[in-house]
Design an enzyme around this catalytic site. Structure first.
Site, PDB file in Angstrom:
ATOM      1  N   ALA A 238      -1.004   1.355  -2.993  1.00 19.15           N
ATOM      2  CA  ALA A 238       0.015   1.969  -3.595  1.00 19.15           C
ATOM      3  C   ALA A 238      -0.380   2.999  -4.611  1.00 19.15           C
ATOM      4  CB  ALA A 238       0.924   0.914  -4.236  1.00 19.15           C
ATOM      5  N   HIS A 239       0.590   3.812  -5.138  1.00 22.93           N
ATOM      6  CA  HIS A 239       0.149   4.949  -5.853  1.00 22.93           C
ATOM      7  C   HIS A 239      -0.813   4.432  -7.213  1.00 22.93           C
ATOM      8  CE1 HIS A 239       4.453   4.847  -7.809  1.00 22.93           C
ATOM      9  NE2 HIS A 239       3.854   3.834  -7.947  1.00 22.93           N
ATOM     10  N   ASN A 240      -1.553   5.171  -7.402  1.00 23.04           N
ATOM     11  CA  ASN A 240      -2.420   5.131  -8.712  1.00 23.04           C
ATOM     12  C   ASN A 240      -3.430   3.745  -8.922  1.00 23.04           C
ATOM     13  OD1 ASN A 240       0.470   6.433  -9.935  1.00 23.04           O
ATOM     14  ND2 ASN A 240      -1.536   7.284 -10.505  1.00 23.04           N
TER      15      ASN A 240
END
Length: 340
Positions: A238-240
Site C-alpha cells: 500500500a501507499h507510503n
C-alpha cells in the site's frame, strides 16, 4: 539447455570434481527425475537415502554426503547456493531481441540508452528515461517521467505509472502494476472524497518483483522498496510503505499503508500486516501471520492456528473464543486457594 563438461562446470562453480570430469551435462533436474546426462543437488542430508536410487550423472553435495554417492559429484560447502549459480549458467530463459518492435509507441521526448529492447505494443510516454540494456516486454506501459535503471527487465504487460523510479538490474514479472493510486479517501457525511496520491514509488537496485503484484504510489511521500528486496506474486504493497534492503516477501502478503519494514526481514506467504507502524531489522514472520502491533526485537514470529482435523480445530476454536472467561475462572480459583 546448453551442454557443458562437468569439469568446466566445476571450475565456474569453484567446486571439486569427483568422478568423470569429461561427462557432458545437458541439464539440471530433481533427485527423483534426473537422467544420466543431467546433474542434480542434495542440499539436506536428511534426504541422503535418495542418492541410492538417483540416476543423475552427477550430484552437487557436501563432503559429508560424498561417501553415499554412486555417481560423479561436485563437492561444495553450500549445495543450494551452488544450485542457484549452476541454474544461472544453464538458464533457458529466452533472451530478448536487441531491437525495438515496429508496433511499440515511443514518445519523441523519451530518452533511451544503448541496447534497449522494447516489445510489440509497448507504450513509452514523454520524459521516460531508460538506461542501457533495459528490456521492456510486449504490452508494457511506462508512464510520464519514469526512470528505469540500466540492466532492468520488465516482462510483458507490466504497468508503471508516472514519475516512478526503478533502479538498476531489477526484474519485474508480468501483470505487475507499480505506481497506481493508493487507497486514500476522506469521508464527507457518508460520501467518499478521493485524495489524489501525490507521491511516487522508488525502487532500489537488484529488486525482483513477482507476477501480478501491486505497489501503490505514496499519498504525499514516496513508497520505497530498498535494494535487493525480493517480492513474490500477488502481493499488495500500500501507499507510503517502506521496505528495507534485502527483505524477502512471499506470495499473497498484504501490507497496509505507511508500514515500515526493516532490512533482512522474511515475511511468510499470505501474511497481513497493519499500517502506520514499524517492524525492525531481521524479523521473520511465518506464513499467514497477522501482525497488528510493531515488532521491536529481531527473531521468529509465528501466528495463527496450524491445520488440525476438524473435530480438534472446533475444540481449539471454542477454547480460544472463551479464553477470557477461562482466565477469569482460573484467577477466581487462585484467589480461593490463596485464602485457604
Amino acid at each position: 539447455m546448453p551442454s557443458i563438461r562437468l569439469a568446466d562446470l566445476a571450475q565456474q562453480l569453484d567446486a571439486q570434481v569427483h568422478g568423470d570430469g569429461d561427462l557432458v551435462i545437458t541439464g539440471i533436474a530433481s533427485m527423483h527425475s534426473a537422467e544420466p546426462s543431467q546433474i542434480t543437488f542434495l542440499s539436506n542430508s536428511r534426504y541422503q537415502e535418495q542418492l541410492a536410487t538417483c540416476n543423475a550423472g552427477a550430484v552437487v553435495l557436501t563432503e559429508a554426503d560424498l561417501p553415499f554417492c554412486k555417481s560423479a559429484a561436485l563437492v561444495v560447502k553450500n549445495p543450494y547456493l551452488t544450485y542457484a549459480r549452476m541454474a544461472q549458467i544453464m538458464d533457458t530463459t529466452p533472451q530478448p531481441a536487441q531491437n525495438i518492435a515496429p508496433g511499440a509507441v515511443i514518445s519523441p521526448q523519451a530518452t533511451l540508452g544503448e541496447n534497449v529492447s522494447i516489445g510489440a505494443n509497448a507504450v513509452i510516454e514523454s520524459g521516460v528515461v531508460l538506461g542501457d540494456n533495459v528490456v521492456i516486454g510486449a504490452g508494457c506501459f511506462i508512464g510520464k517521467n519514469t526512470h528505469i535503471g540500466a540492466g532492468s527487465r520488465l516482462w510483458a504487460n507490466v504497468s508503471v505509472y508516472h514519475e516512478v523510479v526503478i533502479g538498476q538490474n531489477c526484474l519485474i514479472q508480468s501483470g505487475t502494476v507499480i505506481g497506481a493510486d493508493g487507497f486514500g479517501y476522506a469521508n464527507d457525511r457518508g460520501n467518499w472524497i478521493k485524495i489524489p496520491q501525490l507521491g511516487s514509488v522508488h525502487i532500489g537496485d537488484r529488486v525482483e518483483i513477482g507476477a501480478c503484484t501491486t505497489i501503490d504510489r505514496g499519498a504525499l511521500d514516496n513508497t520505497i522498496i530498498g535494494n535487493g528486496v525480493i517480492i513474490d506474486n500477488q502481493c499488495q504493497i500500500a501507499h507510503n510503505v517502506v521496505i528495507g534492503d534485502n527483505t524477502a516477501v512471499a506470495g499473497g502478503v498484504i501490507m497496509a499503508g505507511s508500514l515500515k519494514v526493516g532490512r533482512y526481514c522474511m515475511i511468510g506467504g499470505a501474511s497481513v500486516i497493519n499500517g502506520h507502524m514499524e517492524i525492525c531489522d531481521k524479523v521473520t514472520i511465518t506464513g499467514m501471520g497477522m501482525v497488528m502491533r510493531p515488532i521491536t526485537e529481531p527473531g521468529l514470529y509465528p501466528s495463527g492456528i496450524p491445520l488440525q482435523p476438524n473435530k480438534v480445530w472446533r475444540k481449539t476454536a471454542a477454547l480460544v473464543m472463551n479464553i477470557d472467561g477461562i482466565n477469569k475462572r482460573l484467577k477466581a480459583i487462585e484467589r480461593k486457594i490463596d485464602k485457604e
